[in-house]
Design a protein around this motif. Structure first.
Motif, PDB file in Angstrom:
ATOM      1  N   TRP A   1      -1.663  -8.635  -0.223  1.00 35.63           N
ATOM      2  CA  TRP A   1      -1.364  -7.204  -0.207  1.00 35.63           C
ATOM      3  C   TRP A   1      -2.310  -6.493   0.752  1.00 35.63           C
ATOM      4  N   VAL A   2      -1.811  -5.476   1.429  1.00 36.96           N
ATOM      5  CA  VAL A   2      -2.639  -4.653   2.341  1.00 36.96           C
ATOM      6  C   VAL A   2      -2.258  -3.192   2.165  1.00 36.96           C
ATOM      7  N   GLU A   3      -3.263  -2.354   2.068  1.00 38.79           N
ATOM      8  CA  GLU A   3      -3.051  -0.909   2.178  1.00 38.79           C
ATOM      9  C   GLU A   3      -3.980  -0.387   3.261  1.00 38.79           C
ATOM     10  N   ASP A   4      -3.414   0.239   4.285  1.00 39.66           N
ATOM     11  CA  ASP A   4      -4.203   0.881   5.329  1.00 39.66           C
ATOM     12  C   ASP A   4      -4.199   2.375   5.109  1.00 39.66           C
ATOM     13  N   PHE A   5      -5.386   2.986   5.251  1.00 43.36           N
ATOM     14  CA  PHE A   5      -5.552   4.430   5.099  1.00 43.36           C
ATOM     15  C   PHE A   5      -5.897   5.012   6.467  1.00 43.36           C
ATOM     16  N   GLY A   6      -5.443   6.225   6.734  1.00 46.22           N
ATOM     17  CA  GLY A   6      -5.801   6.838   7.997  1.00 46.22           C
ATOM     18  C   GLY A   6      -5.750   8.348   7.957  1.00 46.22           C
ATOM     19  N   THR A   7      -6.461   8.933   8.900  1.00 46.61           N
ATOM     20  CA  THR A   7      -6.367  10.365   9.185  1.00 46.61           C
ATOM     21  C   THR A   7      -6.158  10.492  10.685  1.00 46.61           C
ATOM     22  N   PRO A   8      -5.050  11.046  11.131  1.00 43.98           N
ATOM     23  CA  PRO A   8      -4.784  11.095  12.575  1.00 43.98           C
ATOM     24  C   PRO A   8      -5.666  12.122  13.279  1.00 43.98           C
TER      25      PRO A   8
ATOM     26  N   LEU B   1      -1.384  11.197  -0.710  1.00 45.18           N
ATOM     27  CA  LEU B   1      -1.251  10.594   0.616  1.00 45.18           C
ATOM     28  C   LEU B   1       0.210  10.623   1.044  1.00 45.18           C
ATOM     29  N   GLN B   2       0.431  10.658   2.348  1.00 46.01           N
ATOM     30  CA  GLN B   2       1.767  10.595   2.919  1.00 46.01           C
ATOM     31  C   GLN B   2       1.948   9.253   3.615  1.00 46.01           C
ATOM     32  N   LEU B   3       3.144   8.700   3.549  1.00 50.79           N
ATOM     33  CA  LEU B   3       3.411   7.439   4.231  1.00 50.79           C
ATOM     34  C   LEU B   3       3.498   7.652   5.737  1.00 50.79           C
ATOM     35  N   ASP B   4       2.985   6.681   6.477  1.00 54.57           N
ATOM     36  CA  ASP B   4       3.113   6.681   7.933  1.00 54.57           C
ATOM     37  C   ASP B   4       3.595   5.311   8.366  1.00 54.57           C
ATOM     38  N   VAL B   5       4.665   5.258   9.131  1.00 48.35           N
ATOM     39  CA  VAL B   5       5.273   3.983   9.503  1.00 48.35           C
ATOM     40  C   VAL B   5       4.351   3.140  10.362  1.00 48.35           C
ATOM     41  N   ARG B   6       3.479   3.775  11.159  1.00 43.40           N
ATOM     42  CA  ARG B   6       2.549   2.997  11.979  1.00 43.40           C
ATOM     43  C   ARG B   6       1.514   2.286  11.123  1.00 43.40           C
ATOM     44  N   LEU B   7       1.060   2.945  10.078  1.00 42.48           N
ATOM     45  CA  LEU B   7       0.137   2.292   9.150  1.00 42.48           C
ATOM     46  C   LEU B   7       0.847   1.159   8.417  1.00 42.48           C
ATOM     47  N   GLU B   8       2.115   1.342   8.087  1.00 42.59           N
ATOM     48  CA  GLU B   8       2.885   0.267   7.451  1.00 42.59           C
ATOM     49  C   GLU B   8       3.001  -0.944   8.373  1.00 42.59           C
ATOM     50  N   HIS B   9       3.230  -0.698   9.663  1.00 41.01           N
ATOM     51  CA  HIS B   9       3.340  -1.814  10.609  1.00 41.01           C
ATOM     52  C   HIS B   9       2.020  -2.570  10.724  1.00 41.01           C
TER      53      HIS B   9
ATOM     54  N   ASP C   1     -10.800   8.738  -1.630  1.00 42.97           N
ATOM     55  CA  ASP C   1     -11.410   9.485  -0.523  1.00 42.97           C
ATOM     56  C   ASP C   1     -10.449  10.564  -0.022  1.00 42.97           C
ATOM     57  N   MET C   2     -10.809  11.835  -0.224  1.00 39.06           N
ATOM     58  CA  MET C   2      -9.926  12.919   0.188  1.00 39.06           C
ATOM     59  C   MET C   2      -9.897  13.097   1.699  1.00 39.06           C
ATOM     60  N   ALA C   3     -10.763  12.391   2.438  1.00 36.12           N
ATOM     61  CA  ALA C   3     -10.708  12.451   3.893  1.00 36.12           C
ATOM     62  C   ALA C   3      -9.465  11.757   4.431  1.00 36.12           C
ATOM     63  N   PHE C   4      -8.902  10.814   3.656  1.00 39.97           N
ATOM     64  CA  PHE C   4      -7.703  10.112   4.095  1.00 39.97           C
ATOM     65  C   PHE C   4      -6.463  10.945   3.774  1.00 39.97           C
ATOM     66  N   GLN C   5      -5.570  11.028   4.725  1.00 42.99           N
ATOM     67  CA  GLN C   5      -4.359  11.835   4.565  1.00 42.99           C
ATOM     68  C   GLN C   5      -3.086  10.990   4.520  1.00 42.99           C
ATOM     69  N   GLU C   6      -3.122   9.792   5.122  1.00 44.36           N
ATOM     70  CA  GLU C   6      -1.912   8.980   5.251  1.00 44.36           C
ATOM     71  C   GLU C   6      -2.201   7.536   4.844  1.00 44.36           C
ATOM     72  N   THR C   7      -1.137   6.812   4.547  1.00 43.41           N
ATOM     73  CA  THR C   7      -1.308   5.430   4.123  1.00 43.41           C
ATOM     74  C   THR C   7      -0.080   4.614   4.511  1.00 43.41           C
ATOM     75  N   GLY C   8      -0.248   3.302   4.473  1.00 41.82           N
ATOM     76  CA  GLY C   8       0.851   2.372   4.694  1.00 41.82           C
ATOM     77  C   GLY C   8       0.593   1.119   3.891  1.00 41.82           C
ATOM     78  N   PHE C   9       1.635   0.546   3.286  1.00 48.43           N
ATOM     79  CA  PHE C   9       1.502  -0.625   2.422  1.00 48.43           C
ATOM     80  C   PHE C   9       2.310  -1.791   2.974  1.00 48.43           C
ATOM     81  N   ALA C  10       1.877  -3.001   2.610  1.00 45.04           N
ATOM     82  CA  ALA C  10       2.669  -4.192   2.919  1.00 45.04           C
ATOM     83  C   ALA C  10       2.239  -5.321   2.002  1.00 45.04           C
ATOM     84  N   PHE C  11       3.160  -6.264   1.789  1.00 43.27           N
ATOM     85  CA  PHE C  11       2.820  -7.494   1.083  1.00 43.27           C
ATOM     86  C   PHE C  11       3.542  -8.639   1.773  1.00 43.27           C
TER      87      PHE C  11
END
Length: 302
Positions: free
Chosen positions: A295-302, A196-204, A273-283
């Motif tokens: 803790w939260v991890e959001d997964f996304g595919t744009p 997965l690649q980090l995405d700042v919007r998912l982190e927010h 899930d290989m359908a997800f390409q990006e992620t963002g974490f926070a605590f």
């Protein structure tokens, strides 16, 4: 595409955690206290706090009741010493610990009234298991000349907001390491998946929800304002084809939270899930009052 979004939108999972990891789930703050012994006329003078500490450190290093000892000596933080003193005045132990400013993950305690000869047996019976666990790092002892109040505690040790960047990289590394190998999540098997690649919007979006759960003391995918994972991602400016969300409460570090998610079929499925390409974490972690971390991890595919 709408069907795929609906399927992914339902792919949200929560792991309630608190205090000590047991079968990937953590239980609420656990403690115990026991009163032991009695001083009778003509008996040997009561044991001193200094002698009690000496006995505790000996059992700690040498082990007891068939349990191996620990090379880590017990520490005596002033806050836990103050907690023992407050407990001696009749305050409930949990209240005394919080009022003294000590952040306890879990604790065990003993109130003892007697002499040195009886103290060793009381410690063996009530505190041996805790003494030989390295998570119990701290001790507070208070004596009034007639009795002792002894508190063993495992400190609540979590990352701070200043550690967020390092925590994010550690989480990304562990999640991608898990995706690098085929894995069974409950009844389903998953092949290895690309990193997965980090995405700042998912982190927010993740940070918003972690703060919300901390501030309002709840664990749920629906926010206190009625938001959902989908609406939070949209509000963060993330236009998604697929999304998922993992949440957890109580895990004190990256290793604990990832282990808990991988042990839960729904969370594990999101991770693999290989359908997800990006992620963002926070605590989000409390800095006063009852120890809490989310803790939260959001997964996304744009």
């Amino acid at each position: 595409m709408s069907r795929r979004y609906a399927a992914r939108a339902r792919r949200v999972a929560a792991v309630p955690l608190a205090c000590t990891l047991v079968s990937a789930l953590l239980t609420p703050l656990a403690w115990g206290s026991t009163a032991f012994g009695a001083v009778t006329p003509g008996a040997t003078p009561p044991v001193s706090a200094a002698r009690a500490l000496e006995l505790l450190q000996t059992l700690r290093t040498q082990g007891c009741e068939g349990r191996s000892g620990s090379a880590l000596a017990l520490r005596r933080p002033p806050t836990l010493q103050a907690a023992a003193a407050r407990w001696s005045t009749g305050a409930p132990l949990g209240v005394a610990i919080e009022a003294a400013g000590y952040r306890a993950d879990h604790y065990r305690a003993l109130q003892y009234r007697g002499n040195t000869a009886g103290l060793r047996g009381a410690l063996l019976q009530e505190l041996c298991a805790a003494l030989t666990q390295e998570t119990y790092r701290d001790v507070g002892i208070w004596g009034d000349g007639q009795a002792l109040w002894i508190v063993l505690a495992a400190p609540f040790q979590t990352p701070s907001p200043a550690d967020a960047a390092a925590v994010t990289q550690a989480l990304l590394g562990r999640i991608n390491a898990a995706r690098a190998h085929a894995r069974r999540c409950g009844a389903h098997s998953y092949p290895r998946a690309p990193p997965l690649q980090l995405d700042v919007r998912l982190e927010h979006a993740a940070a918003r929800h972690a703060r919300d759960m901390l501030e309002h003391d709840f664990l749920d995918h629906r926010g206190s304002d009625g938001s959902t994972p989908a609406t939070r991602l949209q509000a963060a400016g993330y236009r998604f084809y697929a999304l998922g969300e993992n949440i957890a409460q109580g895990a004190e570090n990256v290793e604990q939270v990832v282990q808990a998610w991988l042990a839960s079929p729904g969370h594990c499925a999101n991770i693999m899930d290989m359908a997800f390409q990006e992620t963002g974490f926070a605590f989000a972690v409390s800095r006063r009052g009852a120890p809490r971390i989310y803790w939260v991890e959001d997964f996304g595919t744009p």
